[in-house]
Design a protein around this motif. Sequence first.
Motif, PDB file in Angstrom:
ATOM      1  N   THR A 209       0.868  -1.169   0.000  1.00  0.00           N
ATOM      2  CA  THR A 209       0.000   0.000   0.000  1.00  0.00           C
ATOM      3  C   THR A 209       0.911   1.227   0.000  1.00  0.00           C
ATOM      4  OG1 THR A 209      -1.741   1.204   1.140  1.00  0.00           O
ATOM      5  CG2 THR A 209      -0.348  -0.192   2.523  1.00  0.00           C
ATOM      6  N   CYS A 210       0.437   2.295   0.595  1.00  0.00           N
ATOM      7  CA  CYS A 210       1.169   3.549   0.503  1.00  0.00           C
ATOM      8  C   CYS A 210       0.849   4.366   1.759  1.00  0.00           C
ATOM      9  CB  CYS A 210       0.695   4.242  -0.767  1.00  0.00           C
ATOM     10  SG  CYS A 210       1.045   5.981  -0.800  1.00  0.00           S
ATOM     11  N   PRO A 211       1.853   4.978   2.370  1.00  0.00           N
ATOM     12  CA  PRO A 211       1.599   5.734   3.609  1.00  0.00           C
ATOM     13  C   PRO A 211       0.729   6.966   3.406  1.00  0.00           C
ATOM     14  CG  PRO A 211       3.843   6.096   2.853  1.00  0.00           C
ATOM     15  CD  PRO A 211       3.260   5.033   1.972  1.00  0.00           C
ATOM     16  N   ASN A 212       0.572   7.338   2.153  1.00  0.00           N
ATOM     17  CA  ASN A 212      -0.277   8.484   1.851  1.00  0.00           C
ATOM     18  C   ASN A 212      -1.727   8.054   1.626  1.00  0.00           C
ATOM     19  OD1 ASN A 212      -0.563  11.223   1.548  1.00  0.00           O
ATOM     20  ND2 ASN A 212      -0.091  11.227  -0.653  1.00  0.00           N
ATOM     21  N   ARG A 213      -1.959   6.746   1.797  1.00  0.00           N
ATOM     22  CA  ARG A 213      -3.320   6.224   1.638  1.00  0.00           C
ATOM     23  C   ARG A 213      -3.800   5.537   2.902  1.00  0.00           C
ATOM     24  NH1 ARG A 213      -5.689   4.435  -3.039  1.00  0.00           N
ATOM     25  NH2 ARG A 213      -5.054   5.642  -4.834  1.00  0.00           N
ATOM     26  N   ASP A 214      -2.848   4.941   3.650  1.00  0.00           N
ATOM     27  CA  ASP A 214      -3.305   4.134   4.785  1.00  0.00           C
ATOM     28  C   ASP A 214      -3.416   4.948   6.077  1.00  0.00           C
ATOM     29  OD1 ASP A 214      -0.740   4.445   5.798  1.00  0.00           O
ATOM     30  OD2 ASP A 214      -0.164   2.348   5.598  1.00  0.00           O
TER      31      ASP A 214
ATOM     32  N   GLY B 154      -6.348   9.281   1.512  1.00  0.00           N
ATOM     33  CA  GLY B 154      -6.884   9.765   0.226  1.00  0.00           C
ATOM     34  C   GLY B 154      -5.840   9.750  -0.861  1.00  0.00           C
ATOM     35  N   GLY B 155      -4.571   9.796  -0.490  1.00  0.00           N
ATOM     36  CA  GLY B 155      -3.515   9.699  -1.499  1.00  0.00           C
ATOM     37  C   GLY B 155      -3.280  10.990  -2.258  1.00  0.00           C
ATOM     38  N   CYS B 156      -2.349  10.935  -3.192  1.00  0.00           N
ATOM     39  CA  CYS B 156      -2.085  12.077  -4.054  1.00  0.00           C
ATOM     40  C   CYS B 156      -3.347  12.339  -4.870  1.00  0.00           C
ATOM     41  CB  CYS B 156      -0.906  11.782  -4.977  1.00  0.00           C
ATOM     42  SG  CYS B 156       0.539  11.221  -4.076  1.00  0.00           S
ATOM     43  N   THR B 157      -3.604  13.603  -5.153  1.00  0.00           N
ATOM     44  CA  THR B 157      -4.918  13.939  -5.716  1.00  0.00           C
ATOM     45  C   THR B 157      -5.157  13.341  -7.105  1.00  0.00           C
ATOM     46  OG1 THR B 157      -4.056  16.005  -6.601  1.00  0.00           O
ATOM     47  CG2 THR B 157      -5.082  16.104  -4.420  1.00  0.00           C
ATOM     48  N   TYR B 158      -4.081  12.966  -7.798  1.00  0.00           N
ATOM     49  CA  TYR B 158      -4.220  12.434  -9.165  1.00  0.00           C
ATOM     50  C   TYR B 158      -4.202  10.913  -9.205  1.00  0.00           C
ATOM     51  CZ  TYR B 158       0.721  11.962  -8.304  1.00  0.00           C
ATOM     52  OH  TYR B 158       1.917  11.637  -7.717  1.00  0.00           O
ATOM     53  N   CYS B 159      -4.079  10.267  -8.034  1.00  0.00           N
ATOM     54  CA  CYS B 159      -3.703   8.849  -8.015  1.00  0.00           C
ATOM     55  C   CYS B 159      -4.878   7.898  -8.225  1.00  0.00           C
ATOM     56  CB  CYS B 159      -3.028   8.529  -6.686  1.00  0.00           C
ATOM     57  SG  CYS B 159      -2.676   6.773  -6.464  1.00  0.00           S
ATOM     58  N   ASN B 160      -4.704   7.049  -9.210  1.00  0.00           N
ATOM     59  CA  ASN B 160      -5.552   5.872  -9.355  1.00  0.00           C
ATOM     60  C   ASN B 160      -4.669   4.819  -9.996  1.00  0.00           C
ATOM     61  OD1 ASN B 160      -7.179   3.818 -10.175  1.00  0.00           O
ATOM     62  ND2 ASN B 160      -8.697   5.086 -11.198  1.00  0.00           N
ATOM     63  N   ASN B 161      -4.068   3.967  -9.153  1.00  0.00           N
ATOM     64  CA  ASN B 161      -3.080   3.003  -9.661  1.00  0.00           C
ATOM     65  C   ASN B 161      -3.641   2.083 -10.734  1.00  0.00           C
ATOM     66  OD1 ASN B 161      -0.124   2.043  -8.350  1.00  0.00           O
ATOM     67  ND2 ASN B 161      -1.095   3.848  -7.476  1.00  0.00           N
ATOM     68  N   ASP B 162      -4.951   1.840 -10.698  1.00  0.00           N
ATOM     69  CA  ASP B 162      -5.537   0.923 -11.690  1.00  0.00           C
ATOM     70  C   ASP B 162      -5.275   1.400 -13.119  1.00  0.00           C
ATOM     71  OD1 ASP B 162      -6.435  -0.611  -9.694  1.00  0.00           O
ATOM     72  OD2 ASP B 162      -8.496   0.171  -9.732  1.00  0.00           O
TER      73      ASP B 162
ATOM     74  N   ALA C 180       3.389  -1.118  -8.466  1.00  0.00           N
ATOM     75  CA  ALA C 180       2.164  -0.549  -7.885  1.00  0.00           C
ATOM     76  C   ALA C 180       2.393  -0.044  -6.456  1.00  0.00           C
ATOM     77  CB  ALA C 180       1.072  -1.614  -7.883  1.00  0.00           C
ATOM     78  N   PHE C 181       1.899   1.130  -6.185  1.00  0.00           N
ATOM     79  CA  PHE C 181       1.997   1.765  -4.866  1.00  0.00           C
ATOM     80  C   PHE C 181       3.459   1.936  -4.438  1.00  0.00           C
ATOM     81  CE2 PHE C 181      -2.239  -0.110  -5.169  1.00  0.00           C
ATOM     82  CZ  PHE C 181      -2.993   1.018  -4.990  1.00  0.00           C
ATOM     83  N   SER C 182       3.765   1.754  -3.123  1.00  0.00           N
ATOM     84  CA  SER C 182       5.107   2.098  -2.608  1.00  0.00           C
ATOM     85  C   SER C 182       5.829   0.811  -2.232  1.00  0.00           C
ATOM     86  CB  SER C 182       4.986   3.013  -1.390  1.00  0.00           C
ATOM     87  OG  SER C 182       4.294   4.181  -1.758  1.00  0.00           O
TER      88      SER C 182
ATOM     89  N   THR D  30       9.010   3.684  -5.575  1.00  0.00           N
ATOM     90  CA  THR D  30       8.602   3.985  -4.208  1.00  0.00           C
ATOM     91  C   THR D  30       8.549   5.489  -3.972  1.00  0.00           C
ATOM     92  OG1 THR D  30       8.928   3.321  -1.905  1.00  0.00           O
ATOM     93  CG2 THR D  30      10.914   3.953  -3.121  1.00  0.00           C
ATOM     94  N   ARG D  31       8.175   5.840  -2.733  1.00  0.00           N
ATOM     95  CA  ARG D  31       8.158   7.244  -2.319  1.00  0.00           C
ATOM     96  C   ARG D  31       9.471   7.580  -1.616  1.00  0.00           C
ATOM     97  NH1 ARG D  31       3.372   9.949  -0.953  1.00  0.00           N
ATOM     98  NH2 ARG D  31       4.337  10.645   0.989  1.00  0.00           N
ATOM     99  N   PRO D  32       9.870   8.847  -1.656  1.00  0.00           N
ATOM    100  CA  PRO D  32      11.119   9.222  -0.986  1.00  0.00           C
ATOM    101  C   PRO D  32      11.070   9.030   0.532  1.00  0.00           C
ATOM    102  CG  PRO D  32      10.376  10.967  -2.465  1.00  0.00           C
ATOM    103  CD  PRO D  32       9.272   9.965  -2.410  1.00  0.00           C
TER     104      PRO D  32
ATOM    105  N   ASN E 158      -1.168  17.036  -2.551  1.00  0.00           N
ATOM    106  CA  ASN E 158      -1.223  16.150  -1.369  1.00  0.00           C
ATOM    107  C   ASN E 158      -0.208  14.999  -1.441  1.00  0.00           C
ATOM    108  OD1 ASN E 158      -2.361  15.476   1.167  1.00  0.00           O
ATOM    109  ND2 ASN E 158      -3.586  13.850   0.238  1.00  0.00           N
ATOM    110  N   ARG E 159       1.014  15.306  -1.855  1.00  0.00           N
ATOM    111  CA  ARG E 159       2.039  14.253  -1.924  1.00  0.00           C
ATOM    112  C   ARG E 159       2.447  13.777  -0.530  1.00  0.00           C
ATOM    113  NH1 ARG E 159       3.673  10.629  -5.462  1.00  0.00           N
ATOM    114  NH2 ARG E 159       5.710  10.593  -4.483  1.00  0.00           N
ATOM    115  N   GLY E 160       2.417  14.682   0.445  1.00  0.00           N
ATOM    116  CA  GLY E 160       2.797  14.255   1.797  1.00  0.00           C
ATOM    117  C   GLY E 160       4.301  14.195   2.013  1.00  0.00           C
TER     118      GLY E 160
END
Length: 324
Positions: free
Chosen positions: A44-49, A55-63, A103-105, A134-136, A174-176
């Motif tokens: 998953t991703c720390p910006n989603r869980d 909610g994640g990055c505002t543009y994100c839809n991994n599908d 997919a994701f981080s 991954t994310r930084p 909202n990258r976080g």
Amino acid sequence: MSEENKNIRSYPWGHERRFNAYSNYFRNIYGARVQKVSIDAGFTCPNRDGSKGSGGCTYCNNDAFNPSYCQPAKSVSDQIGEGIEFHKWRYSEAVSYLAYFQAFSNTYAPIDRLKALYEEALNYPGVIGLIIGTRPDCIDDEKLAYLKKLSEKNYIAVEYGIESCYNKTLLRINRGHTFEEAESAVRKTAALGINTGAHFIFGLPGESREEMLEQAGIISSLPLKTVKFHQLQIIKGTAMEKEFLSKPSDFKLFSWEEYLEFFITFIERMNPSIVIERFTGEAPLRFLTGEGWGKKRTDQIVSLIEKRMEELDTWQGRLYKDKR
Ligand code: SF4
């Protein structure tokens, strides 16, 4: 350009294409085509869980970016096997594969889980290395030390989603994380001799064309081996879609013709030693709000960009000034 000049020009990357191309980079290392095979290992991703944000990055839809053979319910080996079959009919000459944790981080888990997944991939016949997206803020010294060890015998690359060099933009989408966190992760990774990549998006809300172009100098000063660029696409069902529909004037969505001119201006300023892996993104049309670039495929855009560079007699790094 005269025929004579064409013959004497040589680019620092050692082939005739007008940019430092990813496919040629692997041909230079391995003497053959190397194919990436994508894996969704169920991260998953720390910006989603909720640990960093929700909610994640505002543009994100991994599908929208995941190939159909990638499903976390399947083992890493099964996904690699299916990925190899999937690519075989298209590229019969691929002889080696890179497992792309996409997919994701893909460093966002305890080290023991990462070891099990990465080593399962590396043990698959024909796999010569890993590319880990991954994310930084999902990397630490222990994980980097492990990846450094793996890199002694395998091709290992860590690819960071950075997206923008501007904190005002990172906040808005909202990258976080900040750009400084991204820069620190890139520098630490590269200092260990691990191949370090980064991903950026052009057209994010609130960025002017000049600001986007300015990033060429900032990106060029980072110790990056590879970069990927995407034009912004508005994906259905995302927070950004809502923002876009309520205030479209805040967005500068490139037409493909505009992007072509912009991108050439951008890479003329780019450090020629950085390998460019992607010029554009290609989310399936069914995921897009609006028409995007219609049925134009990435390889067609790349050809058009290369043709235009030829007409302009320009190349990656033509206007690059080394400020490192
Ligand atoms: S970091 Fe990646 S996976 Fe996480 S929300 Fe942002 S784009 Fe999506």
